[in-house]
Design a protein around this motif. Structure first.
Motif, PDB file in Angstrom:
ATOM      1  N   MET A   1       0.842  -1.189   0.000  1.00  0.00           N
ATOM      2  CA  MET A   1       0.000   0.000   0.000  1.00  0.00           C
ATOM      3  C   MET A   1       0.881   1.244   0.000  1.00  0.00           C
ATOM      4  N   ILE A   2       0.251   2.355  -0.285  1.00  0.00           N
ATOM      5  CA  ILE A   2       0.956   3.638  -0.319  1.00  0.00           C
ATOM      6  C   ILE A   2       0.442   4.519   0.814  1.00  0.00           C
ATOM      7  N   ILE A   3       1.356   5.047   1.593  1.00  0.00           N
ATOM      8  CA  ILE A   3       1.015   6.008   2.644  1.00  0.00           C
ATOM      9  C   ILE A   3       1.259   7.403   2.096  1.00  0.00           C
ATOM     10  N   ASN A   4       0.214   8.222   2.091  1.00  0.00           N
ATOM     11  CA  ASN A   4       0.320   9.594   1.610  1.00  0.00           C
ATOM     12  C   ASN A   4       0.350  10.535   2.808  1.00  0.00           C
ATOM     13  N   THR A   5       1.222  11.528   2.748  1.00  0.00           N
ATOM     14  CA  THR A   5       1.355  12.446   3.882  1.00  0.00           C
ATOM     15  C   THR A   5       0.926  13.870   3.555  1.00  0.00           C
ATOM     16  N   LEU A  44       3.012   1.016   9.937  1.00  0.00           N
ATOM     17  CA  LEU A  44       3.982   1.700   9.097  1.00  0.00           C
ATOM     18  C   LEU A  44       5.190   0.826   8.779  1.00  0.00           C
ATOM     19  N   SER A  45       5.012  -0.461   8.859  1.00  0.00           N
ATOM     20  CA  SER A  45       6.106  -1.377   8.553  1.00  0.00           C
ATOM     21  C   SER A  45       6.398  -1.393   7.058  1.00  0.00           C
ATOM     22  N   PRO A  46       7.678  -1.463   6.658  1.00  0.00           N
ATOM     23  CA  PRO A  46       8.008  -1.602   5.238  1.00  0.00           C
ATOM     24  C   PRO A  46       7.443  -2.868   4.610  1.00  0.00           C
ATOM     25  N   ASP A  47       7.032  -3.821   5.440  1.00  0.00           N
ATOM     26  CA  ASP A  47       6.438  -5.050   4.911  1.00  0.00           C
ATOM     27  C   ASP A  47       5.107  -4.792   4.223  1.00  0.00           C
ATOM     28  N   VAL A  48       4.391  -3.737   4.643  1.00  0.00           N
ATOM     29  CA  VAL A  48       3.083  -3.440   4.043  1.00  0.00           C
ATOM     30  C   VAL A  48       3.049  -2.074   3.374  1.00  0.00           C
ATOM     31  N   VAL A  49       4.001  -1.208   3.679  1.00  0.00           N
ATOM     32  CA  VAL A  49       4.064   0.125   3.064  1.00  0.00           C
ATOM     33  C   VAL A  49       5.030   0.056   1.893  1.00  0.00           C
ATOM     34  N   ASP A  50       4.485   0.068   0.680  1.00  0.00           N
ATOM     35  CA  ASP A  50       5.332  -0.029  -0.510  1.00  0.00           C
ATOM     36  C   ASP A  50       6.026   1.279  -0.841  1.00  0.00           C
ATOM     37  N   GLN A 297      -4.301  -3.995   5.631  1.00  0.00           N
ATOM     38  CA  GLN A 297      -3.152  -3.556   4.851  1.00  0.00           C
ATOM     39  C   GLN A 297      -2.410  -4.747   4.264  1.00  0.00           C
ATOM     40  N   GLU A 298      -1.882  -4.537   3.065  1.00  0.00           N
ATOM     41  CA  GLU A 298      -1.032  -5.535   2.437  1.00  0.00           C
ATOM     42  C   GLU A 298      -0.148  -4.851   1.406  1.00  0.00           C
ATOM     43  N   SER A 299       0.967  -5.488   1.101  1.00  0.00           N
ATOM     44  CA  SER A 299       1.851  -4.965   0.072  1.00  0.00           C
ATOM     45  C   SER A 299       1.209  -5.159  -1.298  1.00  0.00           C
ATOM     46  N   TRP A 300       1.416  -4.159  -2.182  1.00  0.00           N
ATOM     47  CA  TRP A 300       0.906  -4.246  -3.552  1.00  0.00           C
ATOM     48  C   TRP A 300       1.987  -4.682  -4.536  1.00  0.00           C
ATOM     49  N   GLU A 301       3.203  -4.890  -4.061  1.00  0.00           N
ATOM     50  CA  GLU A 301       4.276  -5.298  -4.959  1.00  0.00           C
ATOM     51  C   GLU A 301       4.020  -6.708  -5.468  1.00  0.00           C
ATOM     52  N   ASP A 302       4.207  -6.907  -6.788  1.00  0.00           N
ATOM     53  CA  ASP A 302       3.986  -8.245  -7.343  1.00  0.00           C
ATOM     54  C   ASP A 302       5.293  -8.973  -7.617  1.00  0.00           C
ATOM     55  N   GLY A 303       6.421  -8.352  -7.236  1.00  0.00           N
ATOM     56  CA  GLY A 303       7.699  -9.031  -7.338  1.00  0.00           C
ATOM     57  C   GLY A 303       8.364  -8.949  -8.683  1.00  0.00           C
ATOM     58  N   GLN A 304       7.684  -8.407  -9.694  1.00  0.00           N
ATOM     59  CA  GLN A 304       8.271  -8.290 -11.024  1.00  0.00           C
ATOM     60  C   GLN A 304       8.896  -6.915 -11.204  1.00  0.00           C
ATOM     61  N   LEU A 305      10.064  -6.881 -11.796  1.00  0.00           N
ATOM     62  CA  LEU A 305      10.737  -5.608 -12.021  1.00  0.00           C
ATOM     63  C   LEU A 305       9.968  -4.761 -12.992  1.00  0.00           C
ATOM     64  N   SER A 306       9.967  -3.447 -12.752  1.00  0.00           N
ATOM     65  CA  SER A 306       9.340  -2.496 -13.676  1.00  0.00           C
ATOM     66  C   SER A 306      10.374  -2.032 -14.676  1.00  0.00           C
ATOM     67  N   PHE A 307       9.952  -1.887 -15.932  1.00  0.00           N
ATOM     68  CA  PHE A 307      10.870  -1.424 -16.969  1.00  0.00           C
ATOM     69  C   PHE A 307      10.566   0.001 -17.422  1.00  0.00           C
ATOM     70  N   PHE A 308       9.744   0.745 -16.627  1.00  0.00           N
ATOM     71  CA  PHE A 308       9.470   2.126 -16.952  1.00  0.00           C
ATOM     72  C   PHE A 308      10.731   2.951 -16.797  1.00  0.00           C
TER      73      PHE A 308
END
Length: 308
Positions: A1-5, A44-50, A297-308
């Motif tokens: 997930m994304i935390i916005n401040t 606010l753990s990095p495990d769930v905050v992408d 909360q959960e991480s949204w990372e899918d483990g694949q590298l982005s090529f942007f």
């Protein structure tokens, strides 16, 4: 997930120590601004905050904490406009903010730092030609330190009209002139111009109208693909991934005349006095009988590298 401040206040500028205390504690409590009795706890753990998304007019107070945030992906939007203290009374000098922007870029990388030049309004002081001239000077300074500049035009919300009664809407022709000219200038300096919630009217003139805090924005900053749950946008014209905001309205001490997040200065002064850097809330504390709701909360990372 994304935390916005940064959708409700400027945490880096005014509440950096509180934010780092929350990082140390590993959680934050947030009141729903439209239902104050509804309190949500976010881990606010990095495990769930992408990614942590920052929006600020003054990143300087957070610079000394960047090493403590090295376990988190970050994306920063820094607002730098031509306005003086008549409009932005408590914003540091632009030259200082630009140097802090460059420091951020050097530490985090150009893919993690974006420039906002907004909201744009036009009057006898901040004329069309002044915007164009000042924008090019800023591009010259920031070239090589960011790939993007986001623009938008002032929205006349009721709060804005009350605090800035003489402001007027930017005309369609003025918008086109600014969009076209800024896109041309940006191209010379390697900076893509993006429009924030302005529809597609400027697309024919070289402005990217696909959104500013998009999925691609975060994937490029993080370096991998995200699987983001579908969520109805707050505004139909907004394509951004706004995430979860941990700020609070009526707490930004910049007191910019065009601000939509402050109702009035008295509220801001009161809330800033109520701020306790040790509290899990940005303002105030838990009251007797109030119930805390744990966010899913959960991480949204899918483990694949982005090529942007």
């Amino acid at each position: 997930m994304i935390i916005n401040t940064g959708m409700r206040t400027d945490i880096p500028a005014f509440y950096s120590q509180w934010f780092m205390n929350r990082i140390q504690a590993g959680y934050v409590l947030v009141r729903n601004p439209y239902r104050p009795d509804w309190i949500t706890r976010y881990e606010l753990s990095p495990d769930v905050v992408d990614c942590i998304a920052f929006c600020t007019k003054n990143p300087e107070p957070m610079l000394k904490h960047l090493d403590r945030l090295k376990n988190y992906h970050q994306y920063w939007f820094v607002t730098i406009t031509p306005y003086g203290r008549d409009i932005e009374p408590n914003v540091p000098p632009k030259e200082k903010v630009m140097q802090d922007f460059i420091t951020l870029s050097d530490k985090l990388g150009t893919n993690c730092v974006g420039w906002r030049y907004d909201p744009i309004f036009i009057d006898s002081t901040y004329t069309l030609q002044r915007h164009i001239s000042d924008f090019e000077q800023m591009c010259r300074t920031l070239s090589g330190h960011t790939n993007v500049c986001v623009i938008s035009f002032i929205d006349l919300y009721e709060k804005v009209k009350r605090n800035f009664p003489q402001v007027r809407t930017v005309t369609i022709q003025e918008r086109i002139t600014i969009g076209k000219t800024f896109a041309e200038i940006g191209k010379r300096y390697g900076i893509t111009i993006k429009a924030c919630a302005e529809g597609t009217d400027l697309a024919p003139y070289g402005v990217d109208c696909a959104g500013c805090m998009t999925q691609q924005t975060f994937e490029t900053a993080i370096g991998c693909n995200l699987t983001i749950p579908k969520k109805k946008p707050q505004r139909a014209e907004c394509a951004c991934v706004l995430g979860t905001d941990i700020g609070a309205y009526d707490t930004c001490g910049h007191l910019c005349r065009y601000c939509y997040a402050n109702y009035n200065h008295a509220n801001v002064r009161r809330n800033m006095k109520l701020h306790d850097p040790e509290s899990p809330f940005l303002v105030g504390d838990l009251q007797e009988g109030e119930i805390i709701h744990q966010a899913s909360q959960e991480s949204w990372e899918d483990g694949q590298l982005s090529f942007f």
